[in-house]
Scaffold this motif. Structure first.
Motif, PDB file in Angstrom:
ATOM      1  N   VAL A 223       0.571  -1.259  -0.092  1.00  0.00           N
ATOM      2  CA  VAL A 223       0.159   0.137   0.262  1.00  0.00           C
ATOM      3  C   VAL A 223       0.632   0.963  -0.693  1.00  0.00           C
ATOM      4  O   VAL A 223       1.319   1.536   1.717  1.00  0.00           O
ATOM      5  CB  VAL A 223      -0.582  -0.085   1.771  1.00  0.00           C
ATOM      6  CG1 VAL A 223      -2.067   0.582   1.315  1.00  0.00           C
ATOM      7  CG2 VAL A 223      -1.901  -1.404   1.503  1.00  0.00           C
ATOM      8  N   ILE A 224       1.000   2.330  -1.094  1.00  0.00           N
ATOM      9  CA  ILE A 224       1.919   2.957  -0.887  1.00  0.00           C
ATOM     10  C   ILE A 224       1.413   4.613  -0.790  1.00  0.00           C
ATOM     11  O   ILE A 224      -0.043   4.840  -1.491  1.00  0.00           O
ATOM     12  CB  ILE A 224       2.353   2.985  -2.699  1.00  0.00           C
ATOM     13  CG1 ILE A 224       3.303   1.877  -2.900  1.00  0.00           C
ATOM     14  CG2 ILE A 224       3.302   3.996  -2.767  1.00  0.00           C
ATOM     15  CD1 ILE A 224       3.605   1.687  -4.269  1.00  0.00           C
ATOM     16  N   CYS A 225       1.808   4.787   0.166  1.00  0.00           N
ATOM     17  CA  CYS A 225       1.524   6.676   0.771  1.00  0.00           C
ATOM     18  C   CYS A 225       2.020   7.491   0.219  1.00  0.00           C
ATOM     19  O   CYS A 225       1.422   8.115   0.524  1.00  0.00           O
ATOM     20  CB  CYS A 225       0.923   5.766   2.515  1.00  0.00           C
ATOM     21  SG  CYS A 225       0.334   5.155   3.189  1.00  0.00           S
ATOM     22  N   ALA A 226       3.283   7.152   0.509  1.00  0.00           N
ATOM     23  CA  ALA A 226       3.866   8.268  -0.329  1.00  0.00           C
ATOM     24  C   ALA A 226       5.277   7.743  -0.752  1.00  0.00           C
ATOM     25  O   ALA A 226       5.929   6.473  -0.495  1.00  0.00           O
ATOM     26  CB  ALA A 226       4.758   9.001   1.082  1.00  0.00           C
ATOM     27  N   LEU A 227       5.661   8.306  -1.729  1.00  0.00           N
ATOM     28  CA  LEU A 227       7.427   8.178  -1.880  1.00  0.00           C
ATOM     29  C   LEU A 227       8.520   8.848  -2.119  1.00  0.00           C
ATOM     30  O   LEU A 227       7.909  10.054  -2.395  1.00  0.00           O
ATOM     31  CB  LEU A 227       7.116   7.233  -3.096  1.00  0.00           C
ATOM     32  CG  LEU A 227       6.598   6.363  -3.661  1.00  0.00           C
ATOM     33  CD1 LEU A 227       5.771   6.207  -5.040  1.00  0.00           C
ATOM     34  CD2 LEU A 227       6.846   4.358  -3.160  1.00  0.00           C
ATOM     35  N   ARG A 228       9.418   8.561  -2.079  1.00  0.00           N
ATOM     36  CA  ARG A 228      10.716   9.888  -1.547  1.00  0.00           C
ATOM     37  C   ARG A 228      10.815  10.587  -3.056  1.00  0.00           C
ATOM     38  O   ARG A 228      10.525  12.177  -3.195  1.00  0.00           O
ATOM     39  CB  ARG A 228      11.944   9.236  -1.536  1.00  0.00           C
ATOM     40  CG  ARG A 228      13.268  10.048  -1.591  1.00  0.00           C
ATOM     41  CD  ARG A 228      14.320   9.861  -1.460  1.00  0.00           C
ATOM     42  NE  ARG A 228      14.843   8.437  -2.468  1.00  0.00           N
ATOM     43  CZ  ARG A 228      15.587   7.077  -2.718  1.00  0.00           C
ATOM     44  NH1 ARG A 228      16.205   6.587  -1.316  1.00  0.00           N
ATOM     45  NH2 ARG A 228      15.393   6.540  -3.710  1.00  0.00           N
ATOM     46  N   GLY A 229      10.389  10.454  -4.397  1.00  0.00           N
ATOM     47  CA  GLY A 229      10.537  11.077  -5.167  1.00  0.00           C
ATOM     48  C   GLY A 229      10.153  10.924  -6.540  1.00  0.00           C
ATOM     49  O   GLY A 229       9.482   9.927  -6.663  1.00  0.00           O
ATOM     50  N   ARG A 230       9.630  11.419  -7.416  1.00  0.00           N
ATOM     51  CA  ARG A 230       9.455  11.664  -9.019  1.00  0.00           C
ATOM     52  C   ARG A 230      10.466  10.690  -9.584  1.00  0.00           C
ATOM     53  O   ARG A 230       9.201  10.094 -10.595  1.00  0.00           O
ATOM     54  CB  ARG A 230       9.103  12.965 -10.165  1.00  0.00           C
ATOM     55  CG  ARG A 230       8.397  13.723  -9.505  1.00  0.00           C
ATOM     56  CD  ARG A 230       8.125  14.812 -10.274  1.00  0.00           C
ATOM     57  NE  ARG A 230       7.564  16.028  -9.355  1.00  0.00           N
ATOM     58  CZ  ARG A 230       7.660  17.343  -8.611  1.00  0.00           C
ATOM     59  NH1 ARG A 230       8.731  17.672  -8.821  1.00  0.00           N
ATOM     60  NH2 ARG A 230       6.887  18.253  -7.924  1.00  0.00           N
ATOM     61  N   LEU A 231      11.130   9.982  -9.282  1.00  0.00           N
ATOM     62  CA  LEU A 231      11.309   8.983  -9.785  1.00  0.00           C
ATOM     63  C   LEU A 231      11.168   7.947  -9.480  1.00  0.00           C
ATOM     64  O   LEU A 231      10.798   6.804 -10.724  1.00  0.00           O
ATOM     65  CB  LEU A 231      13.281   9.010 -10.008  1.00  0.00           C
ATOM     66  CG  LEU A 231      14.058  10.268 -10.417  1.00  0.00           C
ATOM     67  CD1 LEU A 231      15.642  10.375 -10.128  1.00  0.00           C
ATOM     68  CD2 LEU A 231      13.465  10.612 -11.478  1.00  0.00           C
ATOM     69  N   SER A 232      11.294   7.527  -7.973  1.00  0.00           N
ATOM     70  CA  SER A 232      11.026   6.707  -7.696  1.00  0.00           C
ATOM     71  C   SER A 232       9.040   6.301  -8.066  1.00  0.00           C
ATOM     72  O   SER A 232       8.435   5.274  -8.836  1.00  0.00           O
ATOM     73  CB  SER A 232      10.649   6.557  -6.208  1.00  0.00           C
ATOM     74  OG  SER A 232      12.081   5.659  -5.369  1.00  0.00           O
ATOM     75  N   PHE A 233       8.187   7.403  -8.123  1.00  0.00           N
ATOM     76  CA  PHE A 233       7.117   7.104  -8.420  1.00  0.00           C
ATOM     77  C   PHE A 233       6.540   6.947  -9.965  1.00  0.00           C
ATOM     78  O   PHE A 233       5.433   6.340 -10.283  1.00  0.00           O
ATOM     79  CB  PHE A 233       6.242   8.486  -8.085  1.00  0.00           C
ATOM     80  CG  PHE A 233       5.011   8.674  -8.909  1.00  0.00           C
ATOM     81  CD1 PHE A 233       3.594   8.828  -7.411  1.00  0.00           C
ATOM     82  CD2 PHE A 233       4.933   9.410  -9.831  1.00  0.00           C
ATOM     83  CE1 PHE A 233       2.381   9.166  -8.053  1.00  0.00           C
ATOM     84  CE2 PHE A 233       3.432  10.443 -10.566  1.00  0.00           C
ATOM     85  CZ  PHE A 233       2.187   9.003  -9.268  1.00  0.00           C
ATOM     86  N   GLY A 234       7.466   7.198 -10.825  1.00  0.00           N
ATOM     87  CA  GLY A 234       7.531   7.112 -12.516  1.00  0.00           C
ATOM     88  C   GLY A 234       7.372   5.162 -12.235  1.00  0.00           C
ATOM     89  O   GLY A 234       7.196   5.053 -14.122  1.00  0.00           O
ATOM     90  N   ARG A 235       8.027   4.516 -11.577  1.00  0.00           N
ATOM     91  CA  ARG A 235       8.696   3.589 -11.890  1.00  0.00           C
ATOM     92  C   ARG A 235       7.140   2.706 -11.569  1.00  0.00           C
ATOM     93  O   ARG A 235       7.506   1.064 -12.149  1.00  0.00           O
ATOM     94  CB  ARG A 235       9.616   2.781 -11.065  1.00  0.00           C
ATOM     95  CG  ARG A 235      10.952   3.745 -10.891  1.00  0.00           C
ATOM     96  CD  ARG A 235      11.232   3.144 -12.269  1.00  0.00           C
ATOM     97  NE  ARG A 235      12.277   1.751 -11.911  1.00  0.00           N
ATOM     98  CZ  ARG A 235      13.337   1.516 -11.383  1.00  0.00           C
ATOM     99  NH1 ARG A 235      13.825   2.117 -10.771  1.00  0.00           N
ATOM    100  NH2 ARG A 235      13.589   0.195 -10.664  1.00  0.00           N
ATOM    101  N   PHE A 236       6.617   3.195 -11.465  1.00  0.00           N
ATOM    102  CA  PHE A 236       5.236   2.539 -11.028  1.00  0.00           C
ATOM    103  C   PHE A 236       4.026   2.883 -11.459  1.00  0.00           C
ATOM    104  O   PHE A 236       3.771   4.415 -11.897  1.00  0.00           O
ATOM    105  CB  PHE A 236       4.773   2.525  -9.157  1.00  0.00           C
ATOM    106  CG  PHE A 236       5.353   1.628  -8.361  1.00  0.00           C
ATOM    107  CD1 PHE A 236       5.259   0.495  -7.363  1.00  0.00           C
ATOM    108  CD2 PHE A 236       6.829   2.670  -7.712  1.00  0.00           C
ATOM    109  CE1 PHE A 236       6.222   0.184  -6.671  1.00  0.00           C
ATOM    110  CE2 PHE A 236       7.149   1.767  -6.917  1.00  0.00           C
ATOM    111  CZ  PHE A 236       7.157   0.901  -6.522  1.00  0.00           C
ATOM    112  N   ASP A 237       3.301   2.408 -11.320  1.00  0.00           N
ATOM    113  CA  ASP A 237       1.251   2.453 -12.054  1.00  0.00           C
ATOM    114  C   ASP A 237       0.769   2.816 -10.990  1.00  0.00           C
ATOM    115  O   ASP A 237      -0.499   2.357 -10.215  1.00  0.00           O
ATOM    116  CB  ASP A 237       0.595   2.003 -12.292  1.00  0.00           C
ATOM    117  CG  ASP A 237      -0.477   1.906 -14.074  1.00  0.00           C
ATOM    118  OD1 ASP A 237      -0.857   3.221 -13.815  1.00  0.00           O
ATOM    119  OD2 ASP A 237      -1.500   1.294 -13.711  1.00  0.00           O
TER     120      ASP A 237
END
Length: 273
Positions: free
Chosen positions: A86-100
Motif C-alpha cells: 500500500v503506497i502512501c508516499a514515495l521519496r521522489g518523482r523517479l520512484s513514483f514514475g516506476r509504478f502505475d
C-alpha cells in the motif's frame, strides 16, 4: 506497537532517524522487523528489497497491509509492481514514475519532517561548518582534510554513529553542512541549514546519484554537489563551496507543502487512537 523495516546493524543514522520519525508521527512505540513482517517501510532506498518478499509477506502478514511511506528505489531501471504494497508516499518523482499510480501519492523523504517533529531553538552565535562523512566512507580523511584547509578553523567533523538528537541539533545550528551521506543533507534542508553533497562515488553510495536525483526531484532546486576527486585535485575553492551552500535553500512554502503531504499521508491505522 509498530513493526518497521530498516537495515538493522550498527548505528546507522538514517535507520535510527526513520524509527524516531515513525514513532513521533504515529504516537506509538516502534521496533525493528524483517521486510516480510513489517507494518511499514519508511526512509531509505528499501523498495527493491521489500518487493522481493511478496510471498513471505503474504504468508507472515496474513493479508494485512504493508505500508510504504517515503522510501524509494535505489537505482535506475524499468517499471515495477506494487506487489501487494500500500503506497502512501514515495521519496521522489523517479520512484513514483516506476509504478502505475494515481497522483494522490505524497512525495518527499520523511526526514524532511525533522524541523517539524524535533524543533531546536537556533543558537544566536554563528555555528561552524559541519562535515558529516558517510559511515562507509572509509577514505574520507583526505577530502575532509581538504575541506578543513579551505574553510579553516570553522570546520567541525561529526560522526554519524553519534546520538541522533545530538546530530540533529548540530545540523540545525550549523553555519553549513558538507556531507557525503544522504540523510544529513535532507535534515539540513528541513532545518533550512545551507548544505552541499560531496559525491564520493559508487564505491560508497550504492546506485550512484539515482537516489539523490529522486529526492531532489521534489524540491524545485538543482542538486548541489562537489566531487571528492575535484576536491583532492584542487579544483574546488572556498568560493565554490560557499556558492553551492548559498543556492541550497529549499523554499519555505515548498518545504511546508512536502511536510504537510507526508503527515497527511501517514496511514491512519498505524496512528495511536
Amino acid at each position: 506497537m509498530i513493526k518497521l523495516y530498516y537495515m538493522k546493524g550498527g548505528n546507522n543514522f538514517g535507520d535510527i532517524l526513520s524509527k524516531d520519525i515513525v514513532a513521533k508521527v504515529s504516537g506509538q512505540d516502534v521496533v525493528h522487523a524483517k521486510a516480510y513482517r513489517a507494518d511499514i517501510i519508511s526512509t531509505g532506498s528499501l523498495l527493491g528489497k521489500v518487493q522481493n518478499t511478496k510471498l513471505r509477506r503474504a504468508f507472515f502478514r496474513m493479508l494485512k497491509p504493508t505500508y510504504v511511506w517515503g522510501t524509494g528505489i535505489i537505482s535506475d531501471g524499468g517499471s515495477v509492481s506494487k506487489n501487494n504494497l500500500v503506497i502512501c508516499a514515495l521519496r521522489g518523482r523517479l520512484s513514483f514514475g516506476r509504478f502505475d499510480l494515481n497522483s494522490d501519492v505524497a512525495l518527499g523523504d520523511p526526514a524532511l519532517l525533522c524541523s517539524k517533529l524535533f524543533p531546536y531553538k537556533k543558537d544566536k552565535k554563528a555555528g561552524k561548518f559541519l562535515v558529516t562523512p558517510h559511515l562507509h566512507d572509509k577514505e574520507c580523511e583526505a577530502w575532509i582534510d581538504r575541506i578543513e584547509k579551505l574553510l579553516g578553523e570553522e570546520v567541525e567533523v561529526c560522526n554519524l554513529s553519534q546520538d541522533v538528537d545530538y546530530i540533529l541539533e548540530k545540523i540545525a545550528n550549523a553555519k553549513g553542512v558538507i556531507t557525503s551521506a544522504m540523510h544529513p543533507l535532507i535534515v539540513a534542508h528541513s532545518y533550512r541549514t545551507p548544505v552541499v553533497w560531496v559525491d564520493v562515488g559508487s564505491v560508497v553510495i550504492l546506485g550512484g546519484n539515482y537516489k539523490f536525483e529522486d529526492y531532489y526531484s521534489v524540491l524545485d532546486i538543482p542538486l548541489q554537489k562537489i566531487t571528492k576527486d575535484d576536491l583532492l585535485e584542487g579544483m574546488v575553492s572556498k568560493e565554490n563551496i560557499e556558492d553551492q551552500l548559498e543556492k541550497s535553500y529549499v523554499g519555505l512554502e515548498r518545504l511546508r507543502s512536502l511536510q504537510d503531504g507526508l503527515i497527511a499521508s501517514f496511514p491512519d491505522s498505524l496512528r495511536k487512537k
